[in-house]
Design an enzyme around this catalytic site. Structure first.
Site, mmCIF file in Angstrom:
data_model
loop_
_atom_site.group_PDB
_atom_site.id
_atom_site.type_symbol
_atom_site.label_atom_id
_atom_site.label_comp_id
_atom_site.label_asym_id
_atom_site.label_seq_id
_atom_site.Cartn_x
_atom_site.Cartn_y
_atom_site.Cartn_z
ATOM 1 N N HIS A 22 43.065 12.604 20.021
ATOM 2 C CA HIS A 22 42.748 11.931 18.766
ATOM 3 C C HIS A 22 41.243 11.941 18.520
ATOM 4 O O HIS A 22 40.465 11.556 19.388
ATOM 5 C CB HIS A 22 43.255 10.479 18.812
ATOM 6 N N TYR A 131 32.265 30.458 2.052
ATOM 7 C CA TYR A 131 32.450 29.008 2.132
ATOM 8 C C TYR A 131 33.907 28.640 2.432
ATOM 9 O O TYR A 131 34.430 27.653 1.930
ATOM 10 C CB TYR A 131 31.963 28.325 0.845
#
Length: 142
Positions: A22, A131
């Site tokens: 996590h 990008y």
């Protein structure tokens, strides 16, 4: 071979996804990105684009619901006339896989590089769109 795993997910990539905890982040890097010099763990995914990889990864990777932006993109450098259309494709994939709209964070190029150096892994692709780099923050299964 295992059932139900998209063939674009290599054994190395599946291992990395399973080892992540996590809050760990994975970067999907386009073909222009300096992946090898910025990765603590480099995973090659040559010959593939990011959209198909993102779609496959989100079948397994829960995004972090405890942060405002579990997805980050490299913002267009000021003055660059490029208008990335791939971001809309990402938005559609995320909405399909996560069944909700998730706001993306846009980061300065050099901040993105620094965050990449701290990521769990970088997946180098052959994506040609400019990008197209994307960071995913792993959440917990619900």
């Amino acid at each position: 071979m295992l059932k139900g795993i998209p063939p674009i997910i290599s054994p190395d990539l599946m291992k990395a996804l399973m080892e992540m905890g996590h809050g760990d982040e994975i970067v999907l890097a386009d073909g222009h990105f300096p992946a090898a010099s910025h990765a603590s763990q480099l995973i090659r995914c040559d010959g593939h684009g990011i959209p198909e990889l993102l779609d496959a990864i989100l079948k397994f990777l829960p995004l972090d619901s405890y942060t405002d932006h579990p997805i980050a993109l490299m913002a267009v450098v000021p003055g660059d006339p490029v208008q990335p259309t791939i971001w809309e494709e990402y938005k559609g994939i995320v909405e399909d896989q996560c069944e909700q709209s998730i706001p993306f964070e846009f980061m300065d190029r050099f901040a993105f590089y620094e965050r990449t150096k701290k990521s769990f892994a970088v997946v180098a692709t052959s994506e040609k769109a400019q990008y197209a780099n994307i960071i995913l923050k792993k959440g917990v299964t619900l």
